[in-house]
Scaffold this motif. Structure first.
Motif, PDB file in Angstrom:
ATOM      1  N   GLY A   1       8.430  -4.796   2.624  1.00  0.00           N
ATOM      2  CA  GLY A   1       9.655  -4.958   1.862  1.00  0.00           C
ATOM      3  C   GLY A   1       9.768  -4.098   0.621  1.00  0.00           C
ATOM      4  N   ARG A   2       8.818  -3.204   0.403  1.00  0.00           N
ATOM      5  CA  ARG A   2       8.812  -2.346  -0.791  1.00  0.00           C
ATOM      6  C   ARG A   2       9.046  -0.894  -0.402  1.00  0.00           C
ATOM      7  NH1 ARG A   2       7.665  -5.256  -5.659  1.00  0.00           N
ATOM      8  NH2 ARG A   2       6.946  -3.276  -6.417  1.00  0.00           N
TER       9      ARG A   2
ATOM     10  N   ALA B   1       0.846  -1.193   0.000  1.00  0.00           N
ATOM     11  CA  ALA B   1       0.000   0.000   0.000  1.00  0.00           C
ATOM     12  C   ALA B   1       0.885   1.247   0.000  1.00  0.00           C
ATOM     13  CB  ALA B   1      -0.906  -0.002   1.223  1.00  0.00           C
ATOM     14  N   PRO B   2       0.558   2.215  -0.825  1.00  0.00           N
ATOM     15  CA  PRO B   2       1.342   3.452  -0.837  1.00  0.00           C
ATOM     16  C   PRO B   2       1.126   4.242   0.445  1.00  0.00           C
ATOM     17  CG  PRO B   2      -0.597   3.700  -2.209  1.00  0.00           C
ATOM     18  CD  PRO B   2      -0.572   2.258  -1.743  1.00  0.00           C
ATOM     19  N   LEU B   3       1.947   5.242   0.633  1.00  0.00           N
ATOM     20  CA  LEU B   3       1.753   6.142   1.764  1.00  0.00           C
ATOM     21  C   LEU B   3       0.426   6.870   1.588  1.00  0.00           C
ATOM     22  CD1 LEU B   3       5.256   7.810   2.257  1.00  0.00           C
ATOM     23  CD2 LEU B   3       4.083   6.288   3.848  1.00  0.00           C
TER      24      LEU B   3
ATOM     25  N   VAL C   1       7.889  14.795   3.501  1.00  0.00           N
ATOM     26  CA  VAL C   1       7.534  13.416   3.184  1.00  0.00           C
ATOM     27  C   VAL C   1       7.262  13.339   1.682  1.00  0.00           C
ATOM     28  CG1 VAL C   1       5.946  11.493   3.596  1.00  0.00           C
ATOM     29  CG2 VAL C   1       6.537  13.052   5.476  1.00  0.00           C
ATOM     30  N   LEU C   2       7.915  12.369   1.026  1.00  0.00           N
ATOM     31  CA  LEU C   2       7.742  12.142  -0.405  1.00  0.00           C
ATOM     32  C   LEU C   2       7.151  10.762  -0.643  1.00  0.00           C
ATOM     33  CD1 LEU C   2      11.263  13.326  -1.679  1.00  0.00           C
ATOM     34  CD2 LEU C   2       9.166  14.686  -1.507  1.00  0.00           C
ATOM     35  N   ASP C   3       6.389  10.616  -1.730  1.00  0.00           N
ATOM     36  CA  ASP C   3       5.905   9.295  -2.098  1.00  0.00           C
ATOM     37  C   ASP C   3       6.996   8.564  -2.888  1.00  0.00           C
ATOM     38  OD1 ASP C   3       5.791  10.177  -4.785  1.00  0.00           O
ATOM     39  OD2 ASP C   3       3.606  10.245  -4.832  1.00  0.00           O
ATOM     40  N   ALA C   4       6.696   7.345  -3.342  1.00  0.00           N
ATOM     41  CA  ALA C   4       7.700   6.528  -4.025  1.00  0.00           C
ATOM     42  C   ALA C   4       8.165   7.136  -5.343  1.00  0.00           C
ATOM     43  CB  ALA C   4       7.162   5.120  -4.264  1.00  0.00           C
ATOM     44  N   GLY C   5       7.375   8.033  -5.915  1.00  0.00           N
ATOM     45  CA  GLY C   5       7.757   8.703  -7.148  1.00  0.00           C
ATOM     46  C   GLY C   5       8.510   9.999  -6.927  1.00  0.00           C
ATOM     47  N   GLY C   6       8.747  10.351  -5.668  1.00  0.00           N
ATOM     48  CA  GLY C   6       9.455  11.584  -5.358  1.00  0.00           C
ATOM     49  C   GLY C   6       8.563  12.808  -5.291  1.00  0.00           C
TER      50      GLY C   6
END
Length: 139
Positions: free
Chosen positions: A111-112, A7-9, A36-41
Motif C-alpha cells: 500500500g506504499r 521495503a524499497p525497490l 525505473v525510479l525509486d520513491a525519491g525520484g
C-alpha cells in the motif's frame, strides 16, 4: 499509532522490472526504453534498446517521474491536462518536465508508493501495457 513501512525497490526488483518489460517488448516487436525510479525520484535503472528512437529515453524517464509525482498511471492523466482540465497548466508549471502520455506507472508495495516505471518508444497504449506487465510480474 503504528507506522508501517514497505521495503524499497531493491536491485532484484529493479532487474525484474526491466527484464519483464524487455521480454514483453520483444514479444510485441517493440523497441523501447525503460526507466525505473525509486520513491525519491532517483534513477535505479535505465535501458534503451539498440534500435529504439533516441527520444524514447527521455520520454520513459519523464513518464516514470510523472507517475511517481502524481501517484497515478500517466494513462489516467491524459485528459486532466487538456484545456479546461484540472491539471491544464501543470506540464509547464514545474522546473522538472512532466509527460502526460501513457506508459508511466507508480509502483506500490504493501500500500506504499515505492517507485515508478516508465516505458517509451512504442505507441502510448503499447508502452502502458509493457509497464503494466512489468509491475504485475513484480507483485
Amino acid at each position: 499509532m503504528r507506522i508501517t513501512t514497505a521495503a524499497p525497490l531493491g536491485i532484484a526488483d529493479t532487474e525484474s522490472l526491466v527484464a519483464t518489460a524487455r521480454r514483453a517488448a520483444e514479444a510485441a516487436g517493440a523497441t523501447v526504453s525503460v526507466t525505473v525510479l525509486d520513491a525519491g525520484g532517483h534513477l535505479l535503472a535505465f535501458r534503451r534498446d539498440d534500435r529504439a528512437v533516441l527520444i524514447s529515453g527521455e520520454t520513459s524517464t519523464r513518464k516514470a517521474y510523472t507517475a511517481l509525482q502524481l501517484n497515478a498511471p500517466t494513462a489516467d492523466l491524459v485528459d486532466a491536462v487538456q484545456p479546461g482540465g484540472p491539471f491544464h497548466t501543470l506540464p509547464t508549471a514545474l522546473d522538472r518536465p512532466l509527460l502526460f502520455i501513457a506508459g508511466g506507472l507508480p509502483i506500490h508495495r504493501d500500500g506504499r508508493l515505492i517507485g515508478a516505471i516508465g516505458v517509451g518508444g512504442g505507441a502510448p497504449e503499447q508502452d502502458h501495457a509493457l509497464a503494466t506487465a512489468a509491475v504485475e510480474a513484480l507483485a
